[in-house]
Scaffold this motif. Structure first.
Motif, mmCIF file in Angstrom:
data_model
loop_
_atom_site.group_PDB
_atom_site.id
_atom_site.type_symbol
_atom_site.label_atom_id
_atom_site.label_comp_id
_atom_site.label_asym_id
_atom_site.label_seq_id
_atom_site.Cartn_x
_atom_site.Cartn_y
_atom_site.Cartn_z
ATOM 1 N N GLU A 1 0.841 -1.201 0.000
ATOM 2 C CA GLU A 1 0.000 0.000 0.000
ATOM 3 C C GLU A 1 0.871 1.244 0.000
ATOM 4 N N GLU B 1 -0.623 7.812 1.949
ATOM 5 C CA GLU B 1 -1.649 8.727 1.444
ATOM 6 C C GLU B 1 -1.635 10.008 2.252
ATOM 7 N N THR C 1 -7.522 7.286 0.857
ATOM 8 C CA THR C 1 -7.909 6.406 -0.249
ATOM 9 C C THR C 1 -9.182 5.643 0.136
ATOM 10 N N VAL D 1 -11.326 5.714 -5.550
ATOM 11 C CA VAL D 1 -10.499 4.922 -6.475
ATOM 12 C C VAL D 1 -11.302 4.581 -7.732
ATOM 13 N N TYR E 1 -6.743 6.817 -7.190
ATOM 14 C CA TYR E 1 -6.617 5.646 -8.076
ATOM 15 C C TYR E 1 -5.148 5.306 -8.301
ATOM 16 N N ARG F 1 -2.698 5.710 -6.454
ATOM 17 C CA ARG F 1 -2.073 5.086 -5.264
ATOM 18 C C ARG F 1 -2.329 3.578 -5.209
ATOM 19 N N THR F 2 -3.260 3.100 -6.041
ATOM 20 C CA THR F 2 -3.494 1.642 -6.072
ATOM 21 C C THR F 2 -2.656 0.966 -7.152
ATOM 22 N N GLN G 1 -7.351 -5.592 -12.979
ATOM 23 C CA GLN G 1 -8.267 -4.454 -12.880
ATOM 24 C C GLN G 1 -9.476 -4.706 -13.769
#
Lengths: 334, 334
Positions: free
Chosen positions: A29, A32, A38, A43, A170, A172-173, A320
């Motif tokens: 992870e 943030e 998040t 996201v 988003y 950050r994912t 995804q």
């Protein structure tokens, strides 16, 4: 610029400290910021916006066009192609693991993913929108955006702030863990080949890790000079010094040729290399880095070993679901 | 051209037959040709190829750039933007439910999805590759393509034939069932509003269904003339007749202004309208179709009812996993 200046100072302090001791695994992870936690709703909205070409004047260029989430997080071009076929002078950095950069853009002029996301949309040669008022007005005409913005931020929230926060959430994912390197460092001795281990040791021995260490191999310093050692022969071929890096923004002589240290994660997938995308192959990039940053001539075998190691930094790309963008009812593009 | 001529003859016969009786539901599976059975391995490979911008000369334009699978299957532009910002004269047709078209392209010049897929890749203003040898050579340099091609077609199979078959197999899965219309026709009386039902009845009463019927509202005839009734006023504004449709390919006077009948499925999402994308809104498109094809002036209320019905043709978009494209090792784009 004050923030950036203090980072440069921090770098100057950090670079005198030895960092080669620790090989770090990529966290699952990303950190943030306090004002943009998040959340799944952010996201999801960010994923939609990130892939929406209607954020560009022509309706043809999305964030993903140049920072492709189906590839190595960029476009494999020396420089990206924005609206109406225009190109700039720098190569698109990868979006994968960008959350682990301290600053964003090659010249580090954005202090966060949120700040970065605001830039290309209104850059005339990138996404070409006149200004953020125009972006917000267009998004408001797309009825299906109301609901996901509400879910993420509450009512009446289609704003520049919300758009850039959602995109950053988003991004950050977009993390690629479990590379062979990560598995090796976590104790799986078979995860890297003998050649890759030789390359890894060579990277530390040469001093590459002075600038490229930490979990994303992009620190501990934030900015570094490139090239360190002037070389007329390679300059004539690759024009590295034509672009002055941070100084193009700060207009300060001390910032000339300072660049954000790019991550080495997934570097095997992000050819061509360097800020101007002038070097097509990874073995050439390694050779040049040793020469221009460390003053060393590597043998073919050493280069091959290092490239093998760098291939071990390719991580696992998260599965995804493809976003379904809310439909355009009446067309607004020319 | 012989195939196309016989289709035009079939149209002439079919258009004299009443077709307004049957409202048909969209099948959940598309018909497939004898020489290209739809298999999971082909569909998976086709999805990757369809989204791969490296099938274009600049590495910036994929099939999905103009036929966007995250939107209504096209780009909401009057005409698409190909490599280096170039544009052509026609509007991109939607890829959703294209498997139910008898012929492909606005002028119907391709008899199958396979044949269509081969076109844009080497069109100089679309994807700009020199020829298919260049496409195949480039795909062969991307090591990660070997395995998915092998799984789909067997060994040593990176060929034009395999690429276009895989893309077509993927496109046959791009079906949007369960629209409000489909649910209504299947017996759910609440699936359409009263206004939508009025619009549906009006569509049949006016005779729109003479050309737009069947499960995809694109038959039974294959080609139709547009505009049927010359109109100097609207011609001056929209230039519909500048492009001669099928005659541009066949060079026959009898084919002038013949066009493939486009599906009405998801039409609310595919503005702007007509072969040249010159009409920005659906209500204007409906008004013009009544005037230029049927010689009828619709009231505002009639147009609103029909548009409401057409909105009921927006189906459910299947959930898709985002493809992970095999990485480029060394860059080949300029």
């Amino acid at each position: 610029m004050f923030k950036i200046r203090s980072l440069v100072t921090a770098l100057a302090l950090a670079s005198s400290v030895s960092v080669a001791s620790a090989w770090e695994v990529l966290p699952k992870e990303a950190p943030e910021p306090a004002d943009n936690a998040t959340t799944p709703a952010k996201v999801e909205l960010g994923k939609i916006l990130y892939h929406d070409p209607r954020l560009s004047s022509t309706g043809t260029v999305s964030c993903a066009s140049c920072h492709n989430t189906m590839l190595g997080g960029e476009d494999n071009r020396p420089n990206s192609m924005g609206v109406n076929g225009q190109t700039g002078g720098r190569s698109a950095p990868t979006v994968w693991n960008a959350a682990f950069n301290t600053v964003q853009f090659w010249d580090g002029r954005a202090a966060s993913l949120e700040e970065q996301a605001a830039g290309p949309v209104t850059n005339p040669i990138e996404m070409g929108m006149k200004n953020w008022d125009e972006v917000v007005a267009r998004l408001k005409t797309i009825e299906g955006y109301q609901m996901p913005f509400e879910r993420a931020f509450g009512t009446d929230t289609i704003t520049k702030d919300a758009v850039t926060k959602a995109i950053a959430a988003y991004e950050r994912t977009l993390i690629t863990p479990n590379s062979p390197y990560d598995r090796y460092v976590s104790g799986d001795n078979s995860a890297l080949t003998e050649q890759q281990v030789r390359g890894m040791e060579k990277v530390a021995e040469l001093g590459c890790t002075t600038c490229h260490s930490g979990p994303a191999f992009n620190g501990p310093g934030v900015f570094q000079k490139f090239p360190v050692i002037p070389n007329g022969y390679w300059e004539a071929q690759y024009h590295f010094s034509k672009d002055k890096g941070l100084a193009e923004v700060s207009k300060k002589q001390a910032d000339e040729h300072l660049w954000k240290v790019p991550t080495l994660r997934n570097i095997a997938l992000t050819a061509p290399y360097f800020h101007n995308g002038s070097v097509k192959t990874l073995d050439k990039a390694v050779t040049l880095m040793a020469k221009l940053q460390l003053g060393k001539d590597l043998s073919k075998e050493e280069v091959a070993d290092i490239v093998a190691f760098l291939n071990g930094l390719t991580g696992e790309f998260p599965k995804q679901q493809m976003p379904v963008l809310p439909g355009t009812l009446d067309s607004t593009f020319n």
